[in-house]
Design an enzyme around this catalytic site. Structure first.
Site, PDB file in Angstrom:
ATOM      1  N   GLU A   1      48.920  46.750  52.930  1.00 19.20           N
ATOM      2  CA  GLU A   1      49.263  45.441  52.373  1.00 19.20           C
ATOM      3  C   GLU A   1      50.680  45.032  52.727  1.00 19.20           C
ATOM      4  O   GLU A   1      51.317  44.266  52.003  1.00 19.20           O
ATOM      5  CB  GLU A   1      49.053  45.458  50.849  1.00 19.20           C
TER       6      GLU A   1
ATOM      7  N   ASP B   1      50.361  41.197  48.283  1.00 17.07           N
ATOM      8  CA  ASP B   1      51.499  41.964  48.800  1.00 17.07           C
ATOM      9  C   ASP B   1      51.740  41.636  50.269  1.00 17.07           C
ATOM     10  O   ASP B   1      52.883  41.541  50.711  1.00 17.07           O
ATOM     11  CB  ASP B   1      51.239  43.470  48.636  1.00 17.07           C
TER      12      ASP B   1
ATOM     13  N   ASP C   1      18.877  41.414  71.805  1.00 17.88           N
ATOM     14  CA  ASP C   1      19.068  42.560  72.694  1.00 17.88           C
ATOM     15  C   ASP C   1      19.788  43.647  71.902  1.00 17.88           C
ATOM     16  O   ASP C   1      19.881  43.548  70.683  1.00 17.88           O
ATOM     17  CB  ASP C   1      19.775  42.171  74.015  1.00 17.88           C
TER      18      ASP C   1
ATOM     19  N   TYR D   1      39.784  47.145  39.057  1.00 13.89           N
ATOM     20  CA  TYR D   1      41.033  47.694  38.521  1.00 13.89           C
ATOM     21  C   TYR D   1      41.065  47.544  37.017  1.00 13.89           C
ATOM     22  O   TYR D   1      40.705  46.488  36.471  1.00 13.89           O
ATOM     23  CB  TYR D   1      42.248  46.953  39.077  1.00 13.89           C
TER      24      TYR D   1
ATOM     25  N   LYS E   1      35.760  49.322  27.965  1.00 19.43           N
ATOM     26  CA  LYS E   1      34.970  48.141  28.308  1.00 19.43           C
ATOM     27  C   LYS E   1      34.442  48.212  29.744  1.00 19.43           C
ATOM     28  O   LYS E   1      33.291  47.862  30.012  1.00 19.43           O
ATOM     29  CB  LYS E   1      35.850  46.884  28.178  1.00 19.43           C
TER      30      LYS E   1
ATOM     31  N   ILE F   1      39.177  42.225  39.440  1.00 22.39           N
ATOM     32  CA  ILE F   1      40.123  42.477  38.349  1.00 22.39           C
ATOM     33  C   ILE F   1      39.578  42.047  36.997  1.00 22.39           C
ATOM     34  O   ILE F   1      40.245  42.240  35.985  1.00 22.39           O
ATOM     35  CB  ILE F   1      41.462  41.722  38.586  1.00 22.39           C
ATOM     36  N   HIS F   2      38.387  41.433  36.987  1.00 22.15           N
ATOM     37  CA  HIS F   2      37.894  40.849  35.737  1.00 22.15           C
ATOM     38  C   HIS F   2      36.372  41.030  35.691  1.00 22.15           C
ATOM     39  O   HIS F   2      35.711  40.954  36.739  1.00 22.15           O
ATOM     40  CB  HIS F   2      38.261  39.357  35.712  1.00 22.15           C
TER      41      HIS F   2
ATOM     42  N   ARG G   1      44.853  55.029  40.691  1.00 26.67           N
ATOM     43  CA  ARG G   1      45.822  54.500  41.662  1.00 26.67           C
ATOM     44  C   ARG G   1      47.235  54.905  41.256  1.00 26.67           C
ATOM     45  O   ARG G   1      47.675  54.579  40.149  1.00 26.67           O
ATOM     46  CB  ARG G   1      45.720  52.975  41.775  1.00 26.67           C
TER      47      ARG G   1
HETATM   48  N1  COA Z   1      38.844  45.873  32.965  1.00 25.76           N
HETATM   49  C1  COA Z   1      38.207  46.006  31.779  1.00 25.76           C
HETATM   50  N2  COA Z   1      38.100  45.013  30.874  1.00 25.76           N
HETATM   51  C2  COA Z   1      38.670  43.846  31.201  1.00 25.76           C
HETATM   52  C3  COA Z   1      39.325  43.635  32.424  1.00 25.76           C
HETATM   53  C4  COA Z   1      39.410  44.717  33.311  1.00 25.76           C
HETATM   54  N3  COA Z   1      40.046  44.610  34.497  1.00 25.76           N
HETATM   55  N4  COA Z   1      39.772  42.371  32.467  1.00 25.76           N
HETATM   56  C5  COA Z   1      39.406  41.792  31.320  1.00 25.76           C
HETATM   57  N5  COA Z   1      38.730  42.676  30.550  1.00 25.76           N
HETATM   58  C6  COA Z   1      38.158  42.438  29.227  1.00 25.76           C
HETATM   59  C7  COA Z   1      39.185  41.904  28.263  1.00 25.76           C
HETATM   60  O1  COA Z   1      39.847  42.984  27.633  1.00 25.76           O
HETATM   61  C8  COA Z   1      38.360  41.073  27.321  1.00 25.76           C
HETATM   62  O2  COA Z   1      37.770  41.970  26.389  1.00 25.76           O
HETATM   63  P1  COA Z   1      37.506  41.523  24.864  1.00 25.76           P
HETATM   64  O3  COA Z   1      36.522  40.383  24.952  1.00 25.76           O
HETATM   65  O4  COA Z   1      36.949  42.752  24.230  1.00 25.76           O
HETATM   66  O5  COA Z   1      38.827  41.118  24.335  1.00 25.76           O
HETATM   67  C9  COA Z   1      37.265  40.529  28.221  1.00 25.76           C
HETATM   68  O6  COA Z   1      37.192  41.408  29.332  1.00 25.76           O
HETATM   69  C10 COA Z   1      37.509  39.121  28.689  1.00 25.76           C
HETATM   70  O7  COA Z   1      38.788  39.055  29.297  1.00 25.76           O
HETATM   71  P2  COA Z   1      39.616  37.703  29.324  1.00 25.76           P
HETATM   72  O8  COA Z   1      40.041  37.341  27.927  1.00 25.76           O
HETATM   73  O9  COA Z   1      38.858  36.682  30.073  1.00 25.76           O
HETATM   74  O10 COA Z   1      40.872  38.081  30.184  1.00 25.76           O
HETATM   75  P3  COA Z   1      42.294  38.632  29.678  1.00 25.76           P
HETATM   76  O11 COA Z   1      43.194  37.480  29.502  1.00 25.76           O
HETATM   77  O12 COA Z   1      42.102  39.580  28.548  1.00 25.76           O
HETATM   78  O13 COA Z   1      42.768  39.478  30.936  1.00 25.76           O
HETATM   79  C11 COA Z   1      43.760  39.982  33.020  1.00 25.76           C
HETATM   80  C12 COA Z   1      43.093  38.899  32.165  1.00 25.76           C
HETATM   81  C13 COA Z   1      43.985  39.454  34.416  1.00 25.76           C
HETATM   82  C14 COA Z   1      45.080  40.385  32.390  1.00 25.76           C
HETATM   83  C15 COA Z   1      42.791  41.203  33.050  1.00 25.76           C
HETATM   84  O14 COA Z   1      41.591  40.749  33.611  1.00 25.76           O
HETATM   85  C16 COA Z   1      43.317  42.433  33.756  1.00 25.76           C
HETATM   86  O15 COA Z   1      44.099  43.184  33.198  1.00 25.76           O
HETATM   87  N6  COA Z   1      42.852  42.708  34.980  1.00 25.76           N
HETATM   88  C17 COA Z   1      43.272  43.839  35.744  1.00 25.76           C
HETATM   89  C18 COA Z   1      44.625  43.558  36.352  1.00 25.76           C
HETATM   90  C19 COA Z   1      45.096  44.654  37.269  1.00 25.76           C
HETATM   91  O16 COA Z   1      44.772  45.828  37.077  1.00 25.76           O
HETATM   92  N7  COA Z   1      45.881  44.301  38.301  1.00 25.76           N
HETATM   93  C20 COA Z   1      46.369  45.245  39.248  1.00 25.76           C
HETATM   94  C21 COA Z   1      45.469  45.365  40.431  1.00 25.76           C
HETATM   95  S1  COA Z   1      45.401  43.922  41.438  1.00 25.76           S
HETATM   96 MG    MG Z   2      49.065  45.479  45.925  1.00 27.42          MG
END
Ligand code: COA
Ligand code: MG
Length: 289
Positions: free
Chosen positions: A129, A155, A269, A9, A20, A221-222, A66
């Site tokens: 969910e 959820d 089997d 996501y 990224k 998510i990460h 989504r």
């Molecule tokens: N997609 C793309 N890049 C992402 C990412 C993602 N889901 N999550 C983190 N990154 C990037 C960050 O922008 C950061 O980039 P940078 O080094 O250029 O600044 C790097 O990866 C490292 O991230 P980090 O600092 O460890 O995390 P954060 O605090 O910036 O973000 C979240 C944490 C949870 C907010 C983030 O991971 C996120 O937005 N995830 C998606 C959440 C989501 O969509 N939820 C709904 C579905 S369940």
């Molecule tokens: Mg959900």
């Protein structure tokens, strides 16, 4: 069907994160308009997502968008914003009834027809969910445009009033129900998110558990979650070698007129043959054999 070992996501209003995401080598990228986007940023996501889909090169990664839940009041604007940029698929969250899938499928088909795109080329994945979603899986999972079902543990826990635990026993029934519905309708089953994205040890345990339960992939998510999850949903070299041996020895034993036989001290089997064939199918989907 597109491989979706890890489905990442990315908040749809965040262009930097989208750019990224293209560098992680992930199977499937889902540009989110739902819960990853604040209410006052929904319109920004609707503008940003089609722009990103048109301007950026996603390479081999699948492009998903989504929308918000059908019935939220946001869904129609979300869907009509994403479709003109021709995503590979639409993810509908919090599905509870077949009619919600039908509603989206009709709008998607109209877009395919008016743009001259092949009918059924834009796939649907659904989030199940909630308690109602789990109860109605039998009908919901039958929709022909579906490729997969995604389980949302947070959820679901909110829906039934459960407290999440590390071993996840409170969501075991729902996870098994989803895997079963997906197997019955030949869909992919995509397991829950590990929200503690700093804990890679727990992620690996949870991903291995999901793979062993029959899920074909997992939501992430990460960036740190992508590698471990794609690995967990790719059969290991040992598992592939064992599966190949089962297939070979099974055929030989059939020729000898034996339904069951012993291999390395264990009985083999027909059900074991089917398990081995599933392992090989997953290995092929991951480009390994
Ligand atoms: N997609 C793309 N890049 C992402 C990412 C993602 N889901 N999550 C983190 N990154 C990037 C960050 O922008 C950061 O980039 P940078 O080094 O250029 O600044 C790097 O990866 C490292 O991230 P980090 O600092 O460890 O995390 P954060 O605090 O910036 O973000 C979240 C944490 C949870 C907010 C983030 O991971 C996120 O937005 N995830 C998606 C959440 C989501 O969509 N939820 C709904 C579905 S369940
Ligand atoms: Mg959900």
């Amino acid at each position: 069907m597109h491989s979706r070992r890890a489905l990442l996501y990315v908040p749809g209003d965040d262009r930097n994160k989208i750019e990224k995401a293209l560098t992680f080598g992930v199977d499937s990228i889902c540009l989110d308009m739902e819960d990853g986007v604040a209410l006052n940023r929904k319109e920004a996501a609707r503008i940003n997502i089609p722009k990103a889909l048109r301007e950026l090169n996603f390479g081999a990664a699948e492009k998903l968008a989504r929308i918000n839940a059908v019935g939220s009041g946001l869904e129609e604007a979300d869907l009509t914003a994403a479709l003109p940029a021709r995503p590979d698929g639409i993810v509908i969250p919090k599905v509870e009834a077949l009619d919600q899938v039908r509603w989206a499928a009709e709008i998607i088909e109209a877009a395919e027809l008016s743009n001259g795109w092949p009918v059924n080329s834009i796939r649907i994945l659904i989030g199940v969910e909630t308690a109602r979603g789990i109860l109605n899986l039998k009908e919901i999972a039958s929709h022909p445009r579906l490729d997969g079902i995604i389980f949302g543990a947070e959820d679901y826990a909110a829906s039934i009033g459960a407290v999440r635990s590390r071993n996840g026993w409170e969501v075991l029934y729902a996870r098994s129900a989803i895997v079963t519905a997906c197997a019955a309708y030949e869909l992919q089953a995509i397991d829950m998110v590990s929200i503690d994205f700093k804990d890679v040890v727990n992620l690996k345990i949870e991903a291995a558990q999901g793979a062993a339960m029959g899920f074909s992939g997992k939501q992430v998510i990460h960036p740190a979650q992508v590698g471990p999850v794609q690995e967990a949903f790719t059969p290991s070299d040992e598992a592939i070698a064992h599966a190949q041996r089962v297939v070979e020895t099974f055929q030989a034993s059939q020729r000898e007129g034996k339904g069951a036989y012993a291999l390395d001290g264990k009985m083999i089997d027909r059900p074991l043959l089917k398990q081995a064939e599933k392992v090989l199918a997953r290995a092929r989907a991951a480009g390994k054999v």
